[in-house]
Design an enzyme around this catalytic site. Structure first.
Site, PDB file in Angstrom:
ATOM      1  N   CYS A   2      16.088 -17.885  -8.931  1.00 49.42           N
ATOM      2  CA  CYS A   2      16.872 -16.956  -8.135  1.00 49.42           C
ATOM      3  C   CYS A   2      17.835 -16.166  -9.018  1.00 49.42           C
ATOM      4  O   CYS A   2      18.177 -16.568 -10.118  1.00 49.42           O
ATOM      5  CB  CYS A   2      17.666 -17.719  -7.080  1.00 49.42           C
ATOM      6  SG  CYS A   2      16.690 -18.836  -6.074  1.00 49.42           S
ATOM      7  N   LYS A 620      -1.577  -9.625 -11.963  1.00 47.42           N
ATOM      8  CA  LYS A 620      -0.922 -10.931 -11.884  1.00 47.42           C
ATOM      9  C   LYS A 620      -1.515 -11.783 -10.773  1.00 47.42           C
ATOM     10  O   LYS A 620      -1.732 -12.978 -10.940  1.00 47.42           O
ATOM     11  CB  LYS A 620       0.584 -10.738 -11.656  1.00 47.42           C
ATOM     12  CG  LYS A 620       1.388 -12.032 -11.743  1.00 47.42           C
ATOM     13  CD  LYS A 620       1.356 -12.607 -13.151  1.00 47.42           C
ATOM     14  CE  LYS A 620       2.046 -13.929 -13.254  1.00 47.42           C
ATOM     15  NZ  LYS A 620       1.857 -14.546 -14.579  1.00 47.42           N
TER      16      LYS A 620
END
EC number: 2.6.1.16
Length: 625
Positions: A2, A620
């Protein structure tokens, strides 16, 4: 993981905090939120807004609010990568206590949150989220309202910090003390920004680089109290501890700050691998038992499993090959490893006693998702190993182990691979525990050995300078071969894949025993051959056979680059270049031996002038079959 920010100063905090969140979007996230305090020196009002999805969702909510409600010079902000609780509005940060006065943002994992949550629920606290974070804010509110630290905001936070276990950064604000922010860290990063009449805290310097270049990096188990006029650093007992913090000047521009000073995200992510392994392990050994993140399978159902399939693609497939060695060794269950793109088309034999393990970084890989659905149709039990909480694959599985590697920006997987390998060990131990093939003390011993690995991973990464130099020497080679045996074979495959992905070179990985069955025809003068050597202590026979393979290729003119454990003097005679790693047990070697191959591939790509983060033709997350 985060991204978080805290601000106290003279400017409107809303704009400062939102700008900081935009600068940290590169970290990846699934939700965002902001807390603002508007009031006098003695009391204020706390406003919190949070939304799942893109930061634009939060911006839309703020745009609809009355400007007066967004006023205030104190603010907290957060972009979340879910670890506990799905990515929803109610699980987004900041979290508040029941009075609506205290707010917190958090990065990391509070390992003992289940017992703390139970304690609070007994005391009558009602939780509104599924996160570990909410425990912290309720504990601070409890301490602030009663007991020895009643009315003492800083003292209440410190008292709670001393109770928390895990790796975390926490930042608290209190509407009753609106000019003060209290922040703390254990193992996860926290940086203080020193401005003129304003102060910042953030996950990294990108949070405040536009406002100040003066920064302080907090040390382990340190807390900081900031006001607009200054700061005080202490340990968790409240003792002055500024001497253990590091003051520095930020010389990077914003682009470099996002990459932590590295030239590419992939290099930063290689350096983050110790934390990725630590965070993946945290909270999974409780009360003497291995526990999964989500488990809708009973121990009885796990005991009834008689075979295991592992399905995955690309790098995740190589981690699955390593899982075979671990699970079979610890549980004596037969394990097959399949490419997800092939699995459902060959009509595999599945039934209620089959466990299918689906490994996916994104949780959205199309081939792996379809393999999961095929397994479910055949009534097999399915477990996901995934890095993205709330993604599709975990939602459709019976059990989940999350790899808490955090967002990975580089297309070529590095830290998620090591996290997947760590999760595979946890799965093997969980199955051995349920089936009784390992005694509890044996499970604990294996877990403790695994728990010691992050420090060794960090040590290996710190010594990779010579590997990068070696890569530049061989950057113009047309072919590189990789050889390994036992757990070294999947590592060799992964090394070859990395070189293909990043440097666009022909590279092949082989089981060394197959050398004489064809690949030896490729050996020629000056061909670089990278050999992943097993420990002589683990298997003297395997070690001797691989030494024989090295002699075979060396006599034909190849250049041998050998990855071996420290103290393995027998290999020195046959290695043109030797990369030494700390000695660990055989099954744990891939956590170390993979790292030189990652660095080698990235360095070759750099030497050839390619973008390490964005190799051509690759994505990705592959969401098409």
């Amino acid at each position: 993981m985060c991204g978080l920010v805290g601000y106290v100063g003279q400017r409107p905090a809303c704009g400062v905090v939102m700008d900081a969140l935009r600068r940290m979007e590169y970290r990846g996230y699934d939700s965002s939120g902001i807390a603002l305090i508007n009031g006098s020196a003695k009391s204020g009002n706390l406003t919190v807004r949070r939304r799942a999805g893109r930061l634009s969702n939060l911006e839309s909510v703020l745009a609809e609010m009355v400007p007066a409600s967004l006023a205030g010079n104190v603010g907290l902000g957060h972009i979340r990568w879910a670890t506990h609780g799905r990515p929803t509005d109610r699980n987004a940060h900041p979290h508040r206590d029941a009075t609506g006065k205290i707010a917190v943002v958090h990065n990391g994992i509070i390992e003992n949150f289940p017992s703390l949550r139970h304690e609070l629920e007994i005391a009558g606290v009602e939780f509104v989220s599924d996160t570990d974070t909410e425990v912290a804010v309720h504990l601070v509110a409890q301490a602030y309202c009663a007991g020895e630290t009643a009315g003492d905001f800083v003292g209440s936070v410190l008292a709670v910090l001393r109770r928390l276990q895990g790796h975390f950064t926490l930042v608290f604000a209190n509407a009753d003390e609106p000019g003060t922010i209290v922040a703390a860290r254990r193992s996860t990063p926290l940086v203080l920004g020193i401005g003129d009449g304003e102060m910042f805290v953030g996950s990294d310097v990108a949070a405040f680089i536009e406002h100040t270049r003066q920064a302080v990096e907090l040390g382990q188990d340190q807390a900081v109290v900031i006001t607009a006029d200054g700061y005080r650093i202490s340990d968790f007992d409240g003792n002055d501890d500024a001497v253990n913090a590091r003051t520095f000047h930020i010389d990077w521009d914003l682009a470099a700050a996002e990459k932590g000073g590295y030239e590419y995200f992939m290099l930063k992510e290689i350096a983050e691998q110790p934390d990725a392994v630590v965070d993946t392990l945290l909270g999974h050994f409780t009360g003497g038992r291995i526990v999964l993140d989500e488990q809708r399978l009973s121990d009885q159902e796990l005991r009834e499993i008689d075979k295991v399939f592992v399905v995955a693609c690309g790098t995740a497939y190589h981690s699955g090959l390593l899982a075979k060695y671990t699970i079979e060794h610890w549980t004596r269950l037969p394990v097959e490893v399949e490419l997800a793109s092939e699995f459902r088309y060959r009509d595999p034999v599945l039934d209620r006693s089959t466990l299918v393990v689906a490994i996916s970084q994104s949780g959205e890989t199309a081939d792996t998702l379809e393999a999961v659905r095929h397994a479910k149709e055949q009534k097999a039990k399915v477990l996901a190993i995934c890095n993205t909480n709330g993604s599709q694959i975990p939602r459709e599985c019976d059990a989940v182990l999350y790899t808490r590697a955090g967002p990975e920006i580089g297309v070529a997987s590095t830290k998620t691979f090591l996290a997947q390998v760590a999760a595979n060990y946890l799965l093997g131990l969980a199955l051995a525990q349920a089936r009784g093939t390992k005694y509890p003390d044996e499970v604990q011993r294996e877990y403790r050995e695994l728990e010691a690995m992050p420090d060794l991973v960090a040590r290996v990464i710190a010594g990779m300078g010579p590997v990068a130099d070696l890569a530049y020497r061989f950057a113009q080679s047309t072919t590189v071969l990789f050889l390994g045996r036992h757990v070294g074979y999947p590592v060799a495959l992964e090394g070859a894949l990395k070189l293909k992905e990043l440097a666009y070179m022909h590279a092949e990985g082989f089981a060394a025993g197959e050398l004489k069955h064809g690949p030896i025809a490729l050996i020629e003068e000056n061909l670089p051959v990278i050999v992943v050597m097993p420990s002589p202590k683990g298997s003297a026979m395997l070690h001797a056979k691989l030494l024989s393979n090295i002699r075979e290729i060396q006599t034909r003119g190849a250049v041998t680059i050998v990855i071996a454990e420290e103290g393995d003097d027998t290999v020195r005679l046959y290695a043109d270049h030797l990369i030494e790693l700390p000695a660990v047990s055989t099954l744990l070697q891939p956590l170390l031996s993979t790292i030189p191959l990652q660095v080698f591939a990235a360095s070759v790509a750099q030497a050839r002038g390619y973008d390490v983060d964005k190799p051509r033709n690759l994505a990705k997350s592959v969401t098409v079959e």
